[in-house]
Motif scaffolding. Structure first.
Motif, PDB file in Angstrom:
ATOM      1  N   ARG A 115      75.719  64.132  33.806  1.00 24.98           N
ATOM      2  CA  ARG A 115      75.750  64.509  32.388  1.00 24.98           C
ATOM      3  C   ARG A 115      77.165  64.347  31.837  1.00 24.98           C
ATOM      4  O   ARG A 115      78.128  64.386  32.601  1.00 24.98           O
ATOM      5  CB  ARG A 115      75.333  65.973  32.226  1.00 24.98           C
ATOM      6  CG  ARG A 115      73.878  66.203  32.527  1.00 24.98           C
ATOM      7  CD  ARG A 115      73.553  67.685  32.469  1.00 24.98           C
ATOM      8  NE  ARG A 115      72.336  67.934  33.236  1.00 24.98           N
ATOM      9  CZ  ARG A 115      72.072  69.045  33.906  1.00 24.98           C
ATOM     10  NH1 ARG A 115      72.944  70.027  33.913  1.00 24.98           N
ATOM     11  NH2 ARG A 115      70.956  69.172  34.567  1.00 24.98           N
ATOM     12  N   LEU A 146      78.771  68.841  28.963  1.00 26.41           N
ATOM     13  CA  LEU A 146      77.436  69.420  29.189  1.00 26.41           C
ATOM     14  C   LEU A 146      77.253  69.831  30.646  1.00 26.41           C
ATOM     15  O   LEU A 146      76.177  70.274  31.040  1.00 26.41           O
ATOM     16  CB  LEU A 146      76.346  68.418  28.787  1.00 26.41           C
ATOM     17  CG  LEU A 146      76.285  68.082  27.302  1.00 26.41           C
ATOM     18  CD1 LEU A 146      75.194  67.069  27.016  1.00 26.41           C
ATOM     19  CD2 LEU A 146      76.041  69.346  26.484  1.00 26.41           C
ATOM     20  N   LYS A 147      78.292  69.641  31.448  1.00 27.61           N
ATOM     21  CA  LYS A 147      78.219  70.080  32.840  1.00 27.61           C
ATOM     22  C   LYS A 147      78.567  71.564  32.912  1.00 27.61           C
ATOM     23  O   LYS A 147      79.198  72.104  32.014  1.00 27.61           O
ATOM     24  CB  LYS A 147      79.212  69.290  33.701  1.00 27.61           C
ATOM     25  CG  LYS A 147      78.813  67.845  33.941  1.00 27.61           C
ATOM     26  CD  LYS A 147      79.885  67.139  34.752  1.00 27.61           C
ATOM     27  CE  LYS A 147      79.536  65.686  34.962  1.00 27.61           C
ATOM     28  NZ  LYS A 147      80.676  64.934  35.512  1.00 27.61           N
ATOM     29  N   GLU A 172      72.962  77.243  32.574  1.00 30.03           N
ATOM     30  CA  GLU A 172      73.490  75.881  32.405  1.00 30.03           C
ATOM     31  C   GLU A 172      73.611  75.530  30.927  1.00 30.03           C
ATOM     32  O   GLU A 172      72.693  75.769  30.141  1.00 30.03           O
ATOM     33  CB  GLU A 172      72.555  74.878  33.072  1.00 30.03           C
ATOM     34  CG  GLU A 172      72.782  74.744  34.564  1.00 30.03           C
ATOM     35  CD  GLU A 172      72.027  73.549  35.117  1.00 30.03           C
ATOM     36  OE1 GLU A 172      71.965  72.514  34.420  1.00 30.03           O
ATOM     37  OE2 GLU A 172      71.501  73.660  36.231  1.00 30.03           O
ATOM     38  N   LYS A 173      74.744  74.901  30.578  1.00 28.53           N
ATOM     39  CA  LYS A 173      74.972  74.515  29.175  1.00 28.53           C
ATOM     40  C   LYS A 173      73.879  73.560  28.693  1.00 28.53           C
ATOM     41  O   LYS A 173      73.390  73.659  27.568  1.00 28.53           O
ATOM     42  CB  LYS A 173      76.325  73.815  29.036  1.00 28.53           C
ATOM     43  CG  LYS A 173      77.536  74.692  29.215  1.00 28.53           C
ATOM     44  CD  LYS A 173      78.776  73.805  29.055  1.00 28.53           C
ATOM     45  CE  LYS A 173      80.038  74.522  29.468  1.00 28.53           C
ATOM     46  NZ  LYS A 173      81.189  73.594  29.514  1.00 28.53           N
ATOM     47  N   TYR A 174      73.521  72.631  29.565  1.00 27.33           N
ATOM     48  CA  TYR A 174      72.548  71.623  29.130  1.00 27.33           C
ATOM     49  C   TYR A 174      71.195  72.255  28.798  1.00 27.33           C
ATOM     50  O   TYR A 174      70.516  71.847  27.863  1.00 27.33           O
ATOM     51  CB  TYR A 174      72.379  70.534  30.195  1.00 27.33           C
ATOM     52  CG  TYR A 174      71.428  69.455  29.734  1.00 27.33           C
ATOM     53  CD1 TYR A 174      71.811  68.552  28.747  1.00 27.33           C
ATOM     54  CD2 TYR A 174      70.132  69.385  30.225  1.00 27.33           C
ATOM     55  CE1 TYR A 174      70.940  67.600  28.276  1.00 27.33           C
ATOM     56  CE2 TYR A 174      69.250  68.427  29.764  1.00 27.33           C
ATOM     57  CZ  TYR A 174      69.651  67.526  28.791  1.00 27.33           C
ATOM     58  OH  TYR A 174      68.783  66.590  28.316  1.00 27.33           O
ATOM     59  N   ARG A 175      70.823  73.271  29.592  1.00 23.75           N
ATOM     60  CA  ARG A 175      69.542  73.928  29.322  1.00 23.75           C
ATOM     61  C   ARG A 175      69.573  74.657  27.974  1.00 23.75           C
ATOM     62  O   ARG A 175      68.580  74.656  27.243  1.00 23.75           O
ATOM     63  CB  ARG A 175      69.205  74.883  30.455  1.00 23.75           C
ATOM     64  CG  ARG A 175      68.875  74.124  31.723  1.00 23.75           C
ATOM     65  CD  ARG A 175      68.587  75.009  32.897  1.00 23.75           C
ATOM     66  NE  ARG A 175      68.316  74.178  34.070  1.00 23.75           N
ATOM     67  CZ  ARG A 175      68.075  74.638  35.274  1.00 23.75           C
ATOM     68  NH1 ARG A 175      68.078  75.930  35.492  1.00 23.75           N
ATOM     69  NH2 ARG A 175      67.836  73.813  36.267  1.00 23.75           N
ATOM     70  N   LEU A 216      68.427  63.430  31.585  1.00 21.92           N
ATOM     71  CA  LEU A 216      69.691  64.165  31.701  1.00 21.92           C
ATOM     72  C   LEU A 216      69.492  65.494  32.438  1.00 21.92           C
ATOM     73  O   LEU A 216      70.383  65.967  33.144  1.00 21.92           O
ATOM     74  CB  LEU A 216      70.258  64.444  30.296  1.00 21.92           C
ATOM     75  CG  LEU A 216      70.973  63.262  29.629  1.00 21.92           C
ATOM     76  CD1 LEU A 216      71.220  63.553  28.153  1.00 21.92           C
ATOM     77  CD2 LEU A 216      72.293  62.965  30.331  1.00 21.92           C
ATOM     78  N   TYR A 217      68.314  66.069  32.295  1.00 21.95           N
ATOM     79  CA  TYR A 217      67.989  67.341  32.946  1.00 21.95           C
ATOM     80  C   TYR A 217      67.876  67.144  34.461  1.00 21.95           C
ATOM     81  O   TYR A 217      68.450  67.886  35.250  1.00 21.95           O
ATOM     82  CB  TYR A 217      66.672  67.843  32.355  1.00 21.95           C
ATOM     83  CG  TYR A 217      66.147  69.147  32.873  1.00 21.95           C
ATOM     84  CD1 TYR A 217      66.830  70.330  32.651  1.00 21.95           C
ATOM     85  CD2 TYR A 217      64.916  69.212  33.536  1.00 21.95           C
ATOM     86  CE1 TYR A 217      66.315  71.542  33.093  1.00 21.95           C
ATOM     87  CE2 TYR A 217      64.395  70.411  33.980  1.00 21.95           C
ATOM     88  CZ  TYR A 217      65.102  71.582  33.758  1.00 21.95           C
ATOM     89  OH  TYR A 217      64.591  72.778  34.198  1.00 21.95           O
TER      90      TYR A 217
END
Lengths: 240, 343
Positions: free
Chosen positions: B176, B180-181, B192-195, B263-264
Motif C-alpha cells: 500500500r 496508508l500503511k 489499520e489506516k487502510y481499513r 489494496l486490502y
C-alpha cells in the motif's frame, strides 16, 4: 368515421403459443369515449397491451394520429401521446404518491395548476401525498393510477377496467374523472365490465369475441337494444 | 368539474410487532455489533475486529450494489460481474505500480493522487468494459436466464484469460502507499489506516447512492424500474438506456471494489473476481433483489460475522456466510428488503 385517432388493421397477437388476437380491426374516433366490451378472455386487455406495445403485433398495423406506430417501442408510443392505465393499476408501491406523480410528468416538472386540478378530481391524493402508494386502498390506488395518466396532456388514454372491485362511491369518482377528461376533448379507449358505467360514459362501442371485433356502433343503440346486448355479450336486462 | 364524493380515508396505525418486523433488518447490524462485544470480551479486540468487518463489508457492498440493481431492473443474472472486479484491480494496481515513486514517497498528497489516479483508471476501464459487455454478451440474452448464466460465465472466463495474457498468470503482490500503511491506536486497539479509509469510502458511496436514488429523477426512474419496468416504459421512459447506465455504473463500482480489495489483500489474481462473486451473490440474495439498502446491510453482516467468528471460532468462520444466508432466507425467503420478488 372521419379521421380516427387510432386505427388497428388486421392485428394479430400471440402470447407464447396462444393466438389471442385474430385480426382486430378497430377505429377509435377523435374525442369521446370508445368502450371495448366483451366477455372475459376475448382479448380486450391484450388489445390495449398491443396498442401500447407491451405485446408485439405479429401482423397487422396500428396507426396513431396518422402515423404507423406498429414497430415503435413502448416509450415512443407513450411519448407520442398515449396514456395507459393497466388492469393491475401499475402503481409503484414503494414510492410515495408524490413520487408516482412526479414520475408521470415525463416531459418536465409536474405542472402545479394541473396538480391542483387533479386534487379536486381525486382529493385522497392530496391527503396521502407523502404516503407510500402501496399503503393506499384499492380505490385510492386506482385514483392514483388514473391521475398519473392524466398528469400530462395525452391525446389518447387506454384504460383497462378502472372500476373493477371498487365501491360505488369510488366508481362515481372514476366516472367523474373520465367525464372530465372527455370534456377536455381527450380520446379514451376504455375496457369496462360494468355495463352501467359503460352506458353512462360511452359514446361508441366495439364488442370483441374470440380475438376479433364483432360489432361496432353507437352506445345509444346498444344501450337501448336488449336483444343486441344479449346476442353480443350474453347480457340480459336483469343483469344490469 | 367533477369532484369526488365525501371521502375521508385514514390509515390504521401499525402495531408494535408490525413496526418491529419492518425495522428488523435495520437492527441486525447494531445487534450483531453488540453481541460481538459481549462475545469477544475485550474492547480493543472487539474494536479492531469491528472496523475490519465493516471495511470488508463496505468493499463487498461496493462490488455488489451495481449487481443488485442490474438484477432488479432487467432481470439479468450477470455472473460476469466478477470480471469487472478483477480488471479493476489489475488496471488500478498497474497504475499504482507505475507510480511507485509517488506511492513510496512519505507524502500524503502524492499517495492520495496516486490512489485517485488508480481509482479513476479502474473506473474508466471497467465502465467501458461494462458497456461493451452489455452490448455484446448480455443484450442478446434478455429474458433467457439459462442463456444469461451460460454466456456471462463464458464472458468471465474469457476476460480472466485475457488478464492472464496481458499481465501474466502469476499473482501480483503489492504494498500500500506509505501513508496508508500501519495503524492508528484508539482505546487500546490498533486499527489499520487502510481499513478506516475503506469504511469512509464505503459510507460516502452508500450515502451518495442513496442521494441519487432518493433525490433525483433518474433515481426515481431506477427505483420504479426495479419495481415495475413495464409501467415505467408505458409512462414514456426508455428503460433500456437507464439500464445501460446502471450496468456501466455497476461495472465501474465493481472495478473500484476490485482496486480496494487488491489494496486490502495486497495481492491480486485473475480469479479474484470469480472468488468474490460468491460473497457478492450472497449479499445480493440476503439483501433482497434490487435493494441497495438490503445489499448494504447484507454486506456489513457478512463482513462483521466473518471477522467475529474468525476470532471466536475459526472453523465456524468457514461456513459463516452460507449459514447467514440460510438463516436470513428461512426468516425472509425473499431476502431482507426485496424490491423485486424472486420468481
Amino acid at each position: 368515421m372521419s379521421d380516427p385517432i387510432l386505427t388497428l388493421s388486421g392485428v394479430h397477437t400471440d402470447i407464447a403459443q396462444y393466438h389471442i388476437l385474430e385480426g382486430v380491426d378497430l377505429q377509435v374516433p377523435r374525442g369521446g369515449v370508445t368502450m371495448l366490451l366483451g366477455r372475459n378472455g376475448v382479448g380486450k386487455t391484450t388489445t390495449l397491451r398491443t396498442i401500447i406495445g407491451h405485446w408485439k403485433a405479429k401482423s397487422g398495423t396500428i396507426s396513431f394520429d396518422g402515423s404507423d406506430i406498429t414497430a415503435l417501442p413502448v416509450p415512443a408510443r407513450a411519448r407520442a401521446g398515449i396514456g395507459f392505465v393497466p388492469e393491475d393499476m401499475g402503481i409503484f408501491g414503494d414510492l410515495s404518491v408524490e413520487e408516482n406523480m412526479v414520475l408521470a410528468a415525463v416531459s418536465g416538472p409536474l405542472d402545479p395548476a394541473r396538480l391542483d386540478w387533479l386534487f379536486t378530481v381525486f382529493p385522497p391524493l392530496k391527503t396521502f401525498w407523502k404516503s407510500p402508494a402501496g399503503t393506499l386502498s384499492g380505490g385510492q390506488k386506482q385514483m392514483l393510477s388514473i391521475a398519473r395518466a392524466m398528469a400530462e396532456d395525452r391525446r389518447l388514454y387506454l384504460i383497462d377496467e378502472p372500476t373493477k372491485g371498487l365501491a360505488p362511491a369510488i366508481i362515481s369518482t372514476m366516472a367523474g374523472a373520465l367525464r372530465e377528461l372527455k370534456r377536455q376533448g381527450a380520446s379514451i379507449l376504455l375496457v369496462e365490465q360494468n355495463f352501467s358505467v359503460a352506458k353512462a360514459l360511452g359514446d361508441t362501442v366495439a364488442v370483441m369475441e374470440n380475438g376479433r371485433i364483432i360489432w361496432t356502433g353507437e352506445m345509444a343503440q346498444l344501450a337501448t337494444d336488449a336483444a343486441l346486448q344479449e346476442r353480443l355479450m350474453g347480457l340480459s336486462m336483469e343483469a344490469h | 368539474m367533477s369532484a369526488a364524493p365525501d371521502h375521508t380515508p385514514t390509515f390504521a396505525a401499525l402495531s408494535l410487532s408490525d413496526r418491529l418486523e419492518k425495522a428488523a433488518p435495520f437492527l441486525l447490524v447494531p445487534v450483531l455489533v453488540v453481541l460481538g462485544f459481549f462475545a469477544i470480551g475485550t474492547t480493543s479486540s472487539w474494536l479492531t475486529l469491528t472496523v475490519s468487518g465493516l471495511a470488508m463489508g463496505m468493499m463487498i457492498f461496493i462490488m455488489a450494489s451495481g449487481l443488485t440493481l442490474v438484477f432488479g431492473l432487467m432481470d439479468v443474472i450477470n455472473f460476469g460481474h466478477g470480471a469487472f472486479i478483477s480488471v479493476g484491480a489489475y488496471v488500478g494496481i498497474s497504475v499504482l505500480l507505475a507510480l511507485s515513486g509517488w506511492t513510496g514517497a512519505p507524502s500524503l498528497v502524492l499517495n492520495i493522487l496516486a490512489v485517485l489516479l488508480a481509482v479513476f483508471a479502474a473506473i474508466a476501464v471497467t465502465g467501458a468494459l461494462g458497456w461493451g459487455f452489455e452490448r455484446v454478451i448480455v443484450r442478446p440474452v434478455y429474458g433467457a436466464h439459462l442463456k444469461q448464466i451460460l454466456v456471462t460465465v463464458g464472458g468471465l472466463i474469457v476476460i480472466e484469460q485475457l488478464i492472464q495474457m496481458v499481465w501474466g498468470p502469476e499473482e501480483i503482490f503489492l504494498t500500500r502507499p506509505e501513508m496508508l500503511k500501519g495503524a492508528v491506536t484508539f482505546a487500546g486497539a490498533a486499527v489499520e489506516k487502510y481499513r478506516l479509509l475503506a469504511v469512509v469510502i464505503g459510507l460516502i458511496l452508500f450515502v451518495a447512492m442513496r442521494m441519487v436514488l432518493l433525490r433525483t429523477k433518474i433515481g426515481l426512474i431506477v427505483r420504479a424500474g426495479v419495481a415495475n419496468g413495464e409501467m415505467v416504459e408505458a409512462l414514456g421512459y426508455r428503460l433500456r438506456i437507464v439500464f445501460i447506465g446502471v450496468f456501466i455504473a455497476g461495472s465501474a463500482l465493481a472495478g473500484l471494489g476490485g482496486v480496494m480489495w487488491g489494496l486490502y489483500q495486497e495481492v491480486i489474481t485473475a480469479g479474484m473476481g470469480e472468488e468474490m462473486m460468491i460473497l457478492v451473490f450472497i449479499v445480493v440474495i440476503i439483501g433482497g433483489l434490487g435493494s441497495v439498502e438490503g445489499a448494504f446491510i447484507g454486506a456489513l453482516l457478512v463482513g462483521l460475522l466473518q471477522n467475529y467468528l474468525a476470532f471466536l471460532e475459526p472453523k465456524l468462520a468457514l461456513i459463516s456466510n452460507i449459514a447467514l444466508m440460510a438463516a436470513i432466507l428461512m426468516w425472509r425467503p425473499q431476502g431482507m428488503l426485496p424490491v423485486v420478488k424472486a420468481k
